[in-house]
Design a protein around this motif. Structure first.
Motif, PDB file in Angstrom:
ATOM      1  N   THR A   2      51.249  -8.365  18.837  1.00 28.67           N
ATOM      2  CA  THR A   2      50.207  -9.286  19.789  1.00 28.67           C
ATOM      3  C   THR A   2      49.022  -8.500  19.964  1.00 28.67           C
ATOM      4  O   THR A   2      49.008  -7.285  19.687  1.00 28.67           O
ATOM      5  CB  THR A   2      51.075  -9.444  21.142  1.00 28.67           C
ATOM      6  OG1 THR A   2      51.610  -8.286  21.800  1.00 28.67           O
ATOM      7  CG2 THR A   2      52.141 -10.405  21.037  1.00 28.67           C
ATOM      8  N   ASP A   3      47.982  -9.160  20.316  1.00 34.40           N
ATOM      9  CA  ASP A   3      46.788  -8.609  20.461  1.00 34.40           C
ATOM     10  C   ASP A   3      46.489  -7.956  22.007  1.00 34.40           C
ATOM     11  O   ASP A   3      46.455  -8.661  23.082  1.00 34.40           O
ATOM     12  CB  ASP A   3      45.693  -9.869  20.321  1.00 34.40           C
ATOM     13  CG  ASP A   3      44.245  -9.269  20.441  1.00 34.40           C
ATOM     14  OD1 ASP A   3      43.826  -8.062  20.336  1.00 34.40           O
ATOM     15  OD2 ASP A   3      43.343  -9.931  20.831  1.00 34.40           O
ATOM     16  N   LEU A   4      46.503  -6.775  21.928  1.00 38.42           N
ATOM     17  CA  LEU A   4      46.248  -6.052  23.401  1.00 38.42           C
ATOM     18  C   LEU A   4      44.799  -6.236  24.059  1.00 38.42           C
ATOM     19  O   LEU A   4      44.844  -6.426  25.231  1.00 38.42           O
ATOM     20  CB  LEU A   4      46.292  -4.502  22.947  1.00 38.42           C
ATOM     21  CG  LEU A   4      46.159  -3.381  24.217  1.00 38.42           C
ATOM     22  CD1 LEU A   4      47.071  -3.950  25.407  1.00 38.42           C
ATOM     23  CD2 LEU A   4      46.171  -1.935  23.848  1.00 38.42           C
ATOM     24  N   VAL A  18      55.120  -3.196  23.137  1.00 39.56           N
ATOM     25  CA  VAL A  18      54.147  -2.145  23.327  1.00 39.56           C
ATOM     26  C   VAL A  18      52.947  -2.587  24.214  1.00 39.56           C
ATOM     27  O   VAL A  18      52.577  -2.053  25.190  1.00 39.56           O
ATOM     28  CB  VAL A  18      53.894  -1.403  22.407  1.00 39.56           C
ATOM     29  CG1 VAL A  18      52.574  -0.565  22.504  1.00 39.56           C
ATOM     30  CG2 VAL A  18      54.890  -0.411  21.470  1.00 39.56           C
ATOM     31  N   THR A  19      52.528  -3.883  23.616  1.00 36.70           N
ATOM     32  CA  THR A  19      51.634  -4.515  24.498  1.00 36.70           C
ATOM     33  C   THR A  19      51.920  -5.061  25.877  1.00 36.70           C
ATOM     34  O   THR A  19      51.190  -4.716  26.618  1.00 36.70           O
ATOM     35  CB  THR A  19      51.246  -5.833  23.386  1.00 36.70           C
ATOM     36  OG1 THR A  19      50.711  -5.493  22.322  1.00 36.70           O
ATOM     37  CG2 THR A  19      49.933  -6.742  24.038  1.00 36.70           C
ATOM     38  N   VAL A  62      51.238  -1.172  32.786  1.00 39.58           N
ATOM     39  CA  VAL A  62      50.683   0.242  33.203  1.00 39.58           C
ATOM     40  C   VAL A  62      49.328  -0.266  33.890  1.00 39.58           C
ATOM     41  O   VAL A  62      49.167   0.397  34.864  1.00 39.58           O
ATOM     42  CB  VAL A  62      50.857   1.096  32.237  1.00 39.58           C
ATOM     43  CG1 VAL A  62      50.014   2.061  32.692  1.00 39.58           C
ATOM     44  CG2 VAL A  62      51.970   1.411  31.577  1.00 39.58           C
ATOM     45  N   VAL A  63      48.480  -0.977  33.244  1.00 39.01           N
ATOM     46  CA  VAL A  63      47.263  -1.303  33.481  1.00 39.01           C
ATOM     47  C   VAL A  63      47.134  -2.177  34.793  1.00 39.01           C
ATOM     48  O   VAL A  63      46.344  -1.981  35.772  1.00 39.01           O
ATOM     49  CB  VAL A  63      46.174  -1.858  32.438  1.00 39.01           C
ATOM     50  CG1 VAL A  63      44.972  -2.298  33.267  1.00 39.01           C
ATOM     51  CG2 VAL A  63      45.827  -1.111  31.327  1.00 39.01           C
ATOM     52  N   ARG A  64      47.971  -3.119  34.939  1.00 39.59           N
ATOM     53  CA  ARG A  64      48.057  -3.762  36.292  1.00 39.59           C
ATOM     54  C   ARG A  64      48.700  -3.142  37.258  1.00 39.59           C
ATOM     55  O   ARG A  64      48.039  -3.273  38.525  1.00 39.59           O
ATOM     56  CB  ARG A  64      49.272  -4.989  36.115  1.00 39.59           C
ATOM     57  CG  ARG A  64      49.095  -6.091  35.035  1.00 39.59           C
ATOM     58  CD  ARG A  64      50.128  -7.116  35.038  1.00 39.59           C
ATOM     59  NE  ARG A  64      49.717  -8.221  34.327  1.00 39.59           N
ATOM     60  CZ  ARG A  64      49.108  -9.226  34.403  1.00 39.59           C
ATOM     61  NH1 ARG A  64      48.465  -9.393  35.729  1.00 39.59           N
ATOM     62  NH2 ARG A  64      48.889 -10.161  33.706  1.00 39.59           N
ATOM     63  N   LYS A  92      57.485   3.749  19.786  1.00 33.16           N
ATOM     64  CA  LYS A  92      58.803   3.481  19.868  1.00 33.16           C
ATOM     65  C   LYS A  92      59.097   1.782  20.169  1.00 33.16           C
ATOM     66  O   LYS A  92      58.623   1.422  21.474  1.00 33.16           O
ATOM     67  CB  LYS A  92      59.692   4.156  20.724  1.00 33.16           C
ATOM     68  CG  LYS A  92      59.624   5.625  20.375  1.00 33.16           C
ATOM     69  CD  LYS A  92      60.294   6.436  21.755  1.00 33.16           C
ATOM     70  CE  LYS A  92      60.170   7.937  21.640  1.00 33.16           C
ATOM     71  NZ  LYS A  92      60.897   8.701  22.745  1.00 33.16           N
ATOM     72  N   ARG A  93      59.463   1.240  18.994  1.00 37.95           N
ATOM     73  CA  ARG A  93      59.327  -0.441  19.290  1.00 37.95           C
ATOM     74  C   ARG A  93      60.755  -0.792  20.136  1.00 37.95           C
ATOM     75  O   ARG A  93      61.922  -0.212  19.797  1.00 37.95           O
ATOM     76  CB  ARG A  93      59.338  -0.989  17.954  1.00 37.95           C
ATOM     77  CG  ARG A  93      57.950  -0.621  17.292  1.00 37.95           C
ATOM     78  CD  ARG A  93      57.831  -1.322  15.969  1.00 37.95           C
ATOM     79  NE  ARG A  93      56.677  -0.835  15.328  1.00 37.95           N
ATOM     80  CZ  ARG A  93      55.890  -1.619  14.422  1.00 37.95           C
ATOM     81  NH1 ARG A  93      56.304  -2.980  14.392  1.00 37.95           N
ATOM     82  NH2 ARG A  93      54.797  -1.185  13.807  1.00 37.95           N
TER      83      ARG A  93
END
Length: 381
Positions: A252-254, A281-282, A288-290, A380-381
């Protein structure tokens, strides 16, 4: 469930399958001519006709299977069985040809009919499968000839080269079809998003903009409503202009996901192109940003925040910086000791679990700056 290579489930390498069918038919006709020409010289002519009949039956059966449009009908086990059957029929040559024919230039009972196998195996399994099939058929040819001669080596090289080239062609066709399907999907999604954006712009966004302007003019409690309307206007604009891109590979597009976090107090800067990462990962990085933005809102309500995304060669870097009062030295350690594990678990724990690193620069009257580095290849997926 059928695999979709494009707008339909049709196999992109279908022309190669049909080429294999045509080649098998033509080479069987050549084998028929060879049997007719050498019938009287075989030591077991009756067995030669039996083998030729088996070749005819197998040609019809494989043609019916390989003519199906969807790849799921061209079973892997059947293609492997095809290789086994063809090699088995070729190995009957020592029982049919006399020693002089085996050691001479006379063709084996299967003649060039065996060349079809590297074609179909390469089409189904790619270049590695085609090369392996060529090696197997070449080895079976040497066993049938009961000698490894220059002619046998030459035939083996040609068989391996055929499987390699056909396999590369099939792989390229499937990758091209998948890329084209992804481009079509993006184009369709973009067109739909632009249609919605026009509709929303003509209605909802204009209303929100008017509420924001009028509320700021009136002041008081209306100003608070104006601020909320402004935040919703920014969020809605980001929603209709940004699409978190998903690919068939589970990425997906981060960039798009982070731009949805923009508001009147949060500015997001990102590269122009997609920043594709595994979907998990996205999602974790956005969480984390939230959490960082939530901490700013909780501890520095009037502060502005800037989110910067950088797509480097080997890693992705996210920087979250605010102009709040900052965090005093030892405050995070004290909070963790008191059992308040929000930062330790929600932010640091998530990043470390994914194989990345996270660092904090802060101090009294210096604001806070989080820097998150996530490797592209070792995540790590």
């Amino acid at each position: 469930m059928s695999r979709r290579f494009g707008p339909t489930a049709v196999e992109p390498a279908t022309p190669l399958w049909w080429s294999g069918i045509a080649l098998r038919l033509l080479t069987w006709l050549f084998a028929l001519g060879a049997v007719i020409a050498n019938d009287r010289t075989y030591q077991r002519p009756g067995l030669a006709w039996v083998v030729l009949g088996c070749m005819a039956v197998w040609t019809v059966l494989t043609s019916l299977v390989y003519a199906r449009e969807a790849l799921r009908w061209r079973w892997r086990w059947f293609v492997v069985l095809d290789l086994v059957v063809v090699c088995g029929l070729m190995l009957t040559s020592p029982l049919i040809l006399d020693p002089a024919q085996l050691s001479g230039v006379d063709p084996l009972i299967t003649t060039v009919w065996v060349a079809c196998v590297p074609v179909v195996v390469g089409t189904r399994f790619g270049s590695y499968g085609g090369v392996a099939a060529g090696v197997v058929v070449g080895a079976a040819t040497a066993v049938a000839r009961q000698a490894f001669t220059l002619d046998v080596a030459r035939d083996g090289v040609l068989l391996v080269a055929t499987g390699l080239l056909i396999g590369m062609s099939a792989t390229t066709a499937r990758k091209s079809a998948a890329a084209l399907a992804e481009a079509w999907r993006k184009e369709a999604a973009t067109a739909e998003r632009e249609r919605l954006a026009r509709s929303i712009h003509d209605n909802t966004l204009q209303v929100l903009a008017r509420v924001r302007r009028r509320g700021m003019e009136v002041g008081g409690e209306a100003a608070e409503l104006a601020e909320l309307a402004g935040e919703q206007e920014i969020a809605l604009r980001a929603l209709v202009t940004t699409e978190p891109t998903a690919t068939g590979a589970g990425e997906t597009d981060l960039r798009g996901a982070l731009q949805l976090l923009a508001s009147s107090k949060v500015q997001v800067a990102a590269p122009a192109g997609d920043v594709l990462l595994p979907a998990r990962v996205t999602a974790e990085l956005v969480a984390v940003v939230r959490e960082a933005l939530s901490n700013v809102e909780k501890h520095a309500p009037g502060a502005n925040t800037w989110v910067l995304l950088e797509d480097l060669a080997s890693e992705v870097v996210i920087t979250v910086r605010d102009n709040g009062p900052g965090i005093s030295e030892g405050r995070l350690a004290a909070a963790e000791a008191e059992g308040q594990l929000g930062v330790a678990r929600s932010m640091k724990g998530r990043v470390l679990e994914l194989g990345g690193t996270i660092s904090l620069e802060t101090g009294p009257d210096r604001g806070t700056e989080w820097e998150i580095r996530m490797p592209k290849g070792d995540t790590k997926r």
